[in-house]
Design a protein around this motif. Sequence first.
Motif, PDB file in Angstrom:
ATOM      1  N   GLU A  58     -16.000   1.572  25.156  1.00 57.26           N
ATOM      2  CA  GLU A  58     -15.814   1.818  24.067  1.00 57.26           C
ATOM      3  C   GLU A  58     -16.753   2.780  23.598  1.00 57.26           C
ATOM      4  O   GLU A  58     -16.733   4.414  22.994  1.00 57.26           O
ATOM      5  N   ILE A  59     -18.181   3.239  24.038  1.00 59.63           N
ATOM      6  CA  ILE A  59     -19.125   3.943  23.596  1.00 59.63           C
ATOM      7  C   ILE A  59     -18.892   4.950  24.363  1.00 59.63           C
ATOM      8  O   ILE A  59     -18.477   6.554  24.153  1.00 59.63           O
ATOM      9  N   ASP A  60     -17.904   5.104  25.827  1.00 57.15           N
ATOM     10  CA  ASP A  60     -17.785   6.427  26.459  1.00 57.15           C
ATOM     11  C   ASP A  60     -15.971   6.360  25.970  1.00 57.15           C
ATOM     12  O   ASP A  60     -16.236   8.139  25.557  1.00 57.15           O
ATOM     13  N   GLN A  61     -15.751   6.058  24.980  1.00 57.67           N
ATOM     14  CA  GLN A  61     -14.162   7.023  24.733  1.00 57.67           C
ATOM     15  C   GLN A  61     -15.166   8.446  23.124  1.00 57.67           C
ATOM     16  O   GLN A  61     -14.406   8.473  23.308  1.00 57.67           O
ATOM     17  N   VAL A  62     -15.725   7.226  22.684  1.00 54.87           N
ATOM     18  CA  VAL A  62     -16.661   7.814  21.688  1.00 54.87           C
ATOM     19  C   VAL A  62     -17.578   8.858  22.212  1.00 54.87           C
ATOM     20  O   VAL A  62     -17.233  10.234  21.363  1.00 54.87           O
ATOM     21  N   LEU A  63     -18.354   9.006  22.999  1.00 59.53           N
ATOM     22  CA  LEU A  63     -18.881  10.091  22.914  1.00 59.53           C
ATOM     23  C   LEU A  63     -19.358  10.284  24.028  1.00 59.53           C
ATOM     24  O   LEU A  63     -19.643  11.486  24.356  1.00 59.53           O
ATOM     25  N   GLY A  64     -18.313   9.880  25.059  1.00 60.11           N
ATOM     26  CA  GLY A  64     -18.472  10.680  26.570  1.00 60.11           C
ATOM     27  C   GLY A  64     -19.898  10.525  26.899  1.00 60.11           C
ATOM     28  O   GLY A  64     -20.778  10.071  26.633  1.00 60.11           O
TER      29      GLY A  64
END
Length: 459
Positions: free
Chosen positions: A293-299
């Motif tokens: 989830e965090i990677d998807q939002v923040l990269g």
Amino acid sequence: MSTPIPSPPALPILGHATYIDKVLPHKSFMDWADEYGEIYRLDILGRKTVFINSYELLNEVCNEKRFLKSLPGPIAQTRAGIFDGLFTAYSDEPNWGIAHRLLMPVFNTASIRAMFDDMLDIASQLVLKWERFGASSQLDPVEDYTNLTLDTLALTTMSYRLNSFYRGTPHPFVQAMVDFLIESGLRANRPAIVNAMMRGTTYKYEQDIKTMSDLADHIIAERKTNPIDKPDLLNAMLYGKDPKTGQRLSDESIRYNLITFMIAGHETTSATLAFATYYLIKYPAVMRKLREEIDQVLGDGTLQSSDLSKMPYCLAVLRETLRLRTPAVYRTVRALEDTTLCGGKYFVDSTTNIVSISWKVMRDPKIWGEDSEEFNPERMMDGKFEKLPPNAWQPFGYGSRGCIGRALALQEAQITLACIVQKFDLSFADPAYELNVKQSLTIKPAHMYIHAAPRADKI
Ligand code: HEM
């Protein structure tokens, strides 16, 4: 005809006092809950206390027409330093009403968003520290999260930097506050005459109160001389008016509340982060899902305030952590008049403290199912949280005396988790670590040390 409330065997005069674990009273209360079920009664040096352990009973005492917040010994003792500040005020004290009405809008989610940059600033200091210490260092997350929450509170409430990550020893305010809280707990359990005889201890207690008060007073005076245009809580308290009476808060009341925010907001939020860290290491599948989830939002980018609403799983992890391990484990109320609980089954008089044990009531299988002891953030996803029965999830208390810092704490915790999970692979320093806890005003993980290595998939 009511049913007697069960009670463990007791000694004359001392009652159950000597049977309560001195280091971890929580263990005794949980053990008795296992033995006696939904309710039991203790007599602690003449103080009558009823413990409730089921959702049904908790829901009943949430009725503010019948029950009101009561201050158990150690909390009442802290009034020596923070008197009628929001947390320790009695509900009928005028200053509680003024501060509550004036501050409620300042603590709502929209207003707390304005504190995003300050919160990210402090979270970045923690990330930098962990990066610099490197993968092989043993980190103490409870201590680091405590520094984070103290610095965040000082910066967001009064625009003051404690700089805890850059100091070898705690800031004098922090040391005084810690010592004040410990001594408040001890004083509550000593006879008044013994406290009076302990002159040196009392002097130190008074000096600690003075240290906290002096800094708060200095910050208030400084702000009056050099006003700043910033939506922090100090400005709200200095210039805001109670919408009902039009009254402003006195400087003294502002001082009590500034210290209150530091006390009420630091250990609670840091322990929540520490328990969440424990669960993320213990449950790799949860960690993977959160990272996705965090990677998807923040990269690889920097967290923005608009990202927070795009991370529902991060919020679910925190909500589930707070269900199982809220650090503010006990809440105490008293009946406004003699009454019965459970449809007439148990009689309680109006002098008895009724304490709900959150680690029992928020694991009631009737609400949470047979796997209620399991950590499973999915319970909080896809609209399930919104459909919970009233008062089923209440780590932040309830009603008019519920936690005013709820949105602040959740936003701070979300920012911190997102920053950490984006950067590090976490593991226990001792791979066989099993959770155990320590207790002061709150409960937090004990002897939990971790490694924070740069993410293996990014090297
Ligand atoms: C009240 C929990 C963070 C300030 C409460 C209560 C609980 C609670 C259970 C009700 C106590 C009672 O009924 O006796 C928590 C938890 C937190 C947290 C679990 C973090 C995860 C914060 C923060 C602040 C704060 C960050 C301040 C900025 C307060 C205040 C009250 C309160 C002032 C008293 C409100 C009133 O009675 O009017 N909190 N809290 N809390 N909390 Fe928090």
